[in-house]
Design an enzyme around this catalytic site. Structure first.
Site, PDB file in Angstrom:
ATOM      1  CB  SER A 144      37.505  62.233  11.769  1.00 30.12           C
ATOM      2  OG  SER A 144      36.016  62.431  11.440  1.00 30.12           O
ATOM      3  CB  SER A 183      37.164  66.051  11.410  1.00 24.93           C
ATOM      4  OG  SER A 183      36.991  65.089  12.054  1.00 24.93           O
ATOM      5  CE  LYS A 211      39.574  65.786  15.449  1.00 28.27           C
ATOM      6  NZ  LYS A 211      38.414  64.605  14.487  1.00 28.27           N
TER       7      LYS A 211
END
Lengths: 463, 526
Positions: free
Chosen positions: B197, B173, B78
Site C-alpha cells: 500500500s 491504499s 494518511k
C-alpha cells in the site's frame, strides 16, 4: 439402583493484585467512580496496542510455583472473540494455546465429621494457569431498557486456575477453593476476596456410573461465596441424578446458581455453542521467562522475569505454616487449619502465647472455642475484636496461676468483651471471682454452708 | 555544498538561511492543496494548526535553533494514523467525525521534530484496496493524469472530450499520500504498507515509497489492517528525504511490543553510492503473468545498469511467491475480522439509531459503518477462524507464510545483498478501467509483486524509474535484508541518480512555483 459417581472440576478466576492492568497503565481499584480508570487501550480506541505488565507475570509465576506447576518458559497470547457490551475490543486477550503454567497440584483438607476432630488430605490436579484480561461490568437497567457499561474492570489482570475434575462434592470444591484462596493471599498475588469479585468460581459438574465413561457436564456460574459453591455443586449433582434416574438427559449447558432459591437454572445468554474463533494475538511476542541457567548475560533486568529468583522469595505457604504451628506449639492439625482459616487469628494466637505462661495446647482452646465463637456470633473480624491479645494473655495468666477458676475466667471474658476498658484483674476483683487458696477460709465456708443446710446434711448422712 | 545536519535539504537550507520562512512554505503548500482539490488527495486540511506550527518553527529558525532537518517542513499523514484533535476517519463512515485523543507515535515524532502537519490524506476504506478508490470520500486522482507528459500522450480525440473522464488512479491504499507528495503539496507523507500500500501508489505517482522492516517503526496509533504485516510507510520525492524521515521515526517504542529493542542509528546516505561490490538478485518468479512488456524491458535495463557499474547480477528463485496472494488472503481477512470487532458503536465512532436490542444495534452499526469490501473481508476472516476451519486455513497459511519468508532467507543467506523487481504489473489504469473489476480481484492482481515482502517483514522501496509510453510513471522495487535499510537505500539512491526521473509538469505546481522549487530537479526538500 446403581451408585452414581459425581465429578466436579473448577475454573477459578483470580484478579491479580497489581497497581495497573494487565496490558495498560490504568489503575486497578475497587469501587472507583464508573469509567474513571479507563485508558485508551481499555476503551479499545483504534490504534492502541497491549503492553504486558511485568508484575502480573510475576504473580502468575509465583502462583504456578506455589501450586507445584511447571512454568512454561515460553507461553503465548491469543484472542478469544465474542461480542458483548463489556468487552470493548470484541475479543479478550487470553492464553489458550500455551499458558504460563501447567500440571500442578493443590492439597487441601476436609473434616471427616462435623466436629473438626479428624481431617483427611485430598489432592486436586491443576491443569493450568493462564493470564487473561478481565471484562468490564454491565448493569441492566430494565426500567429504561438500557444497559450501562462501566469499563473500570476491563483489562484488569486475571489468573485463570483450572482444576481437574478430581473432586466429588460441594464440600471438596469449597475446601479446595478455600485453600487456593489462602495460598493466593499468602503470596499476595491476589487478594482473592470473593465478595469483591476478586475470586470467581465456575463449577463443571457431571455424574456417571462406576466403570462407565464420564457423563455430560454442565457449567455452573454466578457463585458468590464458598458456602454457595458447596450448595450449588451439591444441588446440581442431585438434579442431574434425578434427571437421569427419571430417564431424562443432561444438556451440555451453562447454568446459573440462584442463591435465593438454592438451585441452578439455565442461563438465557449462553444458549447455543459459541465459536470463539481463537487467533494468536499478533501484537504480543511470545512471553519468554528465564531461570538462572538460561538468563542471558547482558540483559536489561527490567525486561526479564527470572523464575528461580521468584522461587527463592516465595513465602511459607499455608501448608508449611500449619506444619510449623503444629510442630512449634504442639497443637493438633485441625487447630492449625482453624487458625489459618481466620484472617489474623494465627498472629493473635502467637501473641497470646508469647505473653502467657499457659501452654499453647491450652491457649488454643481459648482461641478457637471462646474467642472465635464470640467473633462469629457478633460477625466481627479478629482485627475488630474488643478483646486484645494482651488482655486475653492477662486473663489466661490469672487462670494459669490458679487465681481464678475456668468458669470464672469465662465470665471475665464476657465482661472484657464489653470493651469497657477494664483489665481482667479489675473485673475479677469487682465480681469477687478470686479463687480462694486459703485452706482455713475454705473450711469455714464449707462449715457455714453445712450449718445453714442442717436438714439436708442429715438426709445425706442417713443415705 | 555544505552538509547541514545529517542530510542535505535544500529547503531546510533555505529555511535556515532565511531565503524562505516556514510560514511562507506552509502557505504555499496550503494554496497548492486548494488549487489541486480536484485530486481529492486530502480528507482533512488542518490549516489553522499547520500555520501555528509553521509560526513556531519560524521562531525557532529566527533564534537559530531549529529542531532538526524536519523543522518547518510541511508533511501529510494518511488518514489511518491517529492525530490528536484532528479528525481520523480511515475513509469510513464508521469513523466519520472521530477525533482521536492521542497522536500516533510516528505523528508525535514528526511533530516533535518541528514538522508542519498539513492534513490527513485519502485512502481506500480502512486501507483495504489497491486503487484508493473505495473510500467514503471518493477516489483519489493521480496528479500525473493532469500532467503535460500524460496529456501529450493521450489520444487527441479523447483529450478533447471531458478531460476529467480519462484520469488515472493513484494505486493504493496510500493514494492520497502519494498524490500529495507527487503534486508538491507537501515534502513528505506517511502511508501504511500491508501488502504494498505504500509502494504501489508510489510507483503509479512517480515518488519514492519506502516500506521499512517490520518492527523498526512503531505502529502505535496506526489503525491496523493486519497487525503482523502492517508498517508505517514513507513517501517522498527522493531517496535522501526518505532516509531522513526514517531517521526521525525508527527506533523502539515501549508502547509497541512488536518493535525491536535494539537502538537505531540514523544514517546519511553517501553522496556517491558505490554498487560495484554488490550482488543483486533478480527473482525469476517476479516475471509474473500480466507484467507489461514495458516494465519487463525497464527491469532488464535496470539490471544492465547495475552490471555495467560492476555489480554482480544473478537470477535467483523465490519458489513460493505464487502462493503469497492466497496466503495473504487468509491471514489478512482473519486479522481484519478480529481487528474490526471493536467497531460496535458503543465507545466511539458511528452508532446506529436502531435501538431494539444491543445485538441489532451492533448489526446495524456495522452494516452502516463499513463498506462492502470491509464487510466481505470480515465475513471471510470469520469463516477461516471457525474451529472447524482453523487448521485447514489459518494454520496452513501460517505455514505457507513461513515458507515464503524462508525463500528470502535462503536467497539473502547465499550472499545476495538486494533484490531488484518490478513494483507493479503496469502503469496506472484509468479509473474507468480499474473499476470494471471488484476490489478483491484488483487487490489480488496488484499486490503480487509487493505482498511477499510484507509476509517476510523485509524492507522494500519503490524508486521511480521512467515514464511509460502513456506518459505515466513506472517504478522499480528493491527488497533488502531485514533492518538493512541503509544498504537498501544506498542502492536505491544510486539507481535514482542513474535514471534521473523527470519532474512532473503540472500547471498548478508551475504556477505556484517558488525559488525554492526551482532548485530541485529531483524535486524534494533534499
Amino acid at each position: 439402583l446403581a451408585p452414581w459417581v459425581p465429578v466436579v472440576g473448577l475454573e477459578i478466576h483470580a484478579q491479580i493484585s497489581s497497581n495497573s492492568k494487565l496490558f495498560s497503565g490504568s489503575q486497578v481499584q475497587f469501587a472507583a467512580p464508573p469509567n474513571s480508570l479507563v485508558s485508551f487501550f481499555d476503551a479499545s480506541l483504534p490504534g492502541t496496542l497491549p503492553v504486558l505488565n511485568r508484575r502480573c507475570v510475576e504473580a502468575a509465576v509465583m502462583t504456578g510455583l506455589a501450586l507445584n506447576c511447571s512454568i512454561n518458559k515460553k507461553s503465548l497470547f491469543d484472542r478469544k472473540h465474542y461480542f458483548y457490551a463489556d468487552l470493548p475490543a470484541g475479543y479478550q486477550i487470553t492464553q489458550q494455546r500455551v499458558p504460563i503454567a501447567v500440571n500442578g497440584s493443590l492439597s487441601y483438607s476436609l473434616c471427616i465429621d462435623n466436629k473438626m476432630s479428624q481431617m483427611v488430605t485430598k489432592t486436586v490436579r491443576i491443569k493450568q494457569i493462564q493470564l487473561e484480561q478481565d471484562s468490564g461490568k454491565s448493569l441492566h437497567d430494565d426500567t429504561r431498557s438500557q444497559t450501562l457499561v462501566d469499563l473500570n474492570r476491563a483489562g484488569v489482570g486475571l489468573m485463570e486456575v483450572v482444576m481437574e475434575p478430581d473432586m466429588c462434592c460441594g464440600e471438596e470444591a469449597a475446601a479446595a477453593v478455600r485453600e487456593l484462596q489462602l495460598i493466593l493471599q499468602t503470596l499476595g498475588s491476589s487478594q482473592a476476596v470473593m465478595a469483591e469479585g476478586q475470586l470467581r468460581v465456575d463449577a463443571n459438574v457431571s455424574v456417571h456410573h462406576p466403570g462407565e465413561p464420564y457423563g455430560v457436564r454442565t457449567e455452573v456460574k454466578n457463585i458468590n461465596s464458598l458456602r454457595f459453591l458447596a450448595k450449588a455443586v451439591d444441588y446440581e449433582i442431585q438434579r442431574q441424578i434425578e434427571e437421569l434416574e427419571n430417564g431424562g438427559a443432561i444438556l451440555n449447558e451453562t447454568r446459573a446458581f440462584d442463591s435465593k432459591l438454592g438451585c441452578t437454572v439455565p442461563m438465557r445468554d449462553k444458549e447455543g455453542k459459541q465459536d470463539y474463533r481463537f487467533m494468536p494475538e499478533p501484537n504480543l511476542p511470545p512471553l519468554v521467562l528465564y531461570d538462572t541457567k538460561s538468563l542471558p548475560a547482558n540483559v536489561n533486568h527490567q525486561q526479564v522475569v527470572n523464575i528461580d529468583w521468584i522461587h527463592e522469595r516465595l513465602p511459607d505457604l499455608p501448608s508449611v505454616k500449619r506444619a510449623k504451628l503444629v510442630e512449634q506449639y504442639g497443637i493438633l492439625p485441625e487447630h492449625s487449619f482453624a487458625l489459618l482459616n481466620e484472617d489474623g487469628l494465627t498472629e493473635f494466637f502467637e501473641h497470646v502465647v508469647k505473653q502467657t505462661e499457659m501452654k499453647p495446647k491450652k491457649v488454643i482452646g481459648w482461641i478457637l472455642n471462646v474467642l472465635l465463637s464470640y467473633l462469629k456470633q457478633h460477625s466481627l473480624t479478629v482485627k475488630e475484636s474488643p478483646v486484645s491479645s494482651f488482655l486475653l494473655a492477662d486473663l489466661l495468666n490469672l487462670l494459669e496461676k490458679k487465681e481464678i477458676s475456668s468458669t470464672a475466667a469465662k465470665q471475665v471474658f464476657a465482661e472484657l468483651w464489653k470493651g469497657e476498658g477494664k483489665t481482667p484483674l479489675e473485673i475479677v476483683k469487682e465480681k469477687k471471682l478470686e479463687l480462694i487458696q486459703d485452706q482455713t477460709e475454705l473450711e469455714q465456708i464449707c462449715q457455714a454452708v453445712i450449718d445453714r443446710q442442717e436438714n439436708e446434711v442429715i438426709m445425706m448422712v442417713l443415705g | 555544498p555544505l552538509k547541514r545536519g545529517f542530510c542535505r535539504f535544500q529547503v531546510s537550507a533555505a529555511l535556515k538561511e532565511g531565503h524562505v520562512t516556514a510560514t511562507e512554505l506552509c502557505q504555499r503548500c496550503l494554496a497548492l492543496i486548494k488549487s489541486t482539490k480536484f485530486l481529492n488527495a486530502y480528507i482533512t486540511v488542518a490549516e489553522e494548526t499547520a500555520l501555528k506550527q509553521a509560526e513556531e518553527s519560524e521562531k525557532r529558525y529566527k533564534r537559530g535553533k531549529p529542531l532538526g532537518v524536519l523543522d518547518g517542513i510541511p508533511i501529510a499523514v494518511k488518514d489511518n494514523f491517529n492525530t490528536a484533535g484532528i479528525e481520523t476517519t480511515c475513509a469510513s463512515n464508521m469513523l466519520k467525525g472521530y477525533i482521536s485523543p492521542y497522536n500516533a507515535t510516528v505523528v508525535q515524532k514528526l511533530l516533535d521534530q518541528g514538522a508542519v502537519l498539513l492534513g490527513k490524506t485519502n485512502l481506500d476504506e480502512f486501507a483495504m484496496g489497491s486503487g484508493s478508490t473505495d473510500g467514503v470520500f471518493g477516489p483519489v486522482r493521480n496528479p500525473w493524469s493532469y500532467s503535460r507528459q500524460y496529456k501529450e500522450k493521450c489520444d487527441p480525440k479523447s483529450h478533447s472530450e471531458d478531460e476529467d473522464s480519462n484520469w488515472v488512479i493513484t494505486g493504493g491504499s496510500s493514494g492520497g499520500s502519494a498524490a500529495a507528495v507527487s503534486s508538491y503539496t507537501c515534502f513528505a507523507a506517511l502511508g501504511s504498507d500491508t501488502g504494498g500500500s505504500t509502494r504501489n501508489p508510489a510507483a503509479h505517482c512517480g515518488v519514492v515509497g519506502l516500506k521499512p522492516s517490520y518492527g523498526l517503526i512503531s505502529r502505535h496509533g496506526l489503525i491496523p489492517l493486519v497487525n503482523s504485516m502492517d508498517v508505517p510507510g514513507i513517501l517522498t520525492r527522493c531517496v535522501d528525504d526518505a532516509a531522513a524521515v526514517l531517521g526521525s521515526l525508527a527506533g523502539h517504542d515501549p508502547k509497541d511490543s512488536t518493535t525491536i529493542q535494539d537502538s537505531f542509528k540514523p544514517f546519511e546516505l553517501p553522496d556517491l553510492p558505490d554498487v560495484s561490490k554488490l550482488l543483486i538478485g533478480i527473482p525469476k518468479e517476479y516475471h509474473a503473468p500480466g507484467l507489461s512488456s514495458e516494465i519487463l524491458a525497464l527491469w532488464s535495463k535496470a539490471a544492465d545498469l547495475f552490471k555495467n557499474a560492476g555489480a554482480k547480477v544473478i537470477e535467483v528463485s523465490l519458489p513460493h511467491t505464487c502462493y503469497s496472494i492466497v496466503c495473504y488472503h487468509v491471514l489478512c481477512t482473519a486479522e481484519v475480522a478480529s481487528n474490526m470487532a471493536r467497531f460496535d458503536g458503543l465507545e466511539y465512532g458511528h452508532r446506529s439509531d436502531l435501538k431494539k436490542s444491543t445485538e441489532s444495534m451492533y448489526a446495524a452499526t456495522r452494516r452502516e459503518g463499513f463498506n462492502d469490501v470491509v464487510r466481505g473481508r470480515i465475513l471471510s476472516g470469520n469463516y477461516f477462524l471457525l474451529k472447524q476451519n482453523y487448521e485447514k486455513y489459518f494454520i496452513k497459511a501460517q505455514k505457507v507464510r513461513r515458507l515464503i519468508a524462508n525463500d528470502f532467507l535462503k536467497v539473502f543467506g547465499s550472499g545476495v545483498d538486494v533484490l531488484l523487481t518490478p513494483t507493479t504489473l503496469s502503469d496506472a489504469l484509468p479509473y474507468k478501467e480499474f473499476i470494471k473489476e471488484d476490489n478483491r480481484t484488483r487487490s489480488a492482481q496488484d499486490d503480487i509483486l509487493t505482498q511477499a515482502a510484507n509476509m517476510a517483514g523485509l524492507p522494500a522501496v519503490n524508486v521511480p524509474a521512467a515514464l511509460s509510453e502513456r506518459g505515466l510513471p513506472v517504478g522499480l522495487q528493491f527488497i533488502g535484508r531485514s533492518f538493512q535499510e541503509k544498504q537498501l537505500l544506498t542502492v536505491a539512491k544510486w539507481f535514482e541518480k542513474q535514471v534521473k526521473f523527470p519532474m512532473i509538469q503540472l500547471e498548478e505546481v508551475n504556477r505556484n512555483n517558488h525559488d525554492v522549487f526551482q532548485h530541485q530537479k529531483s524535486a524534494s526538500f533534499s
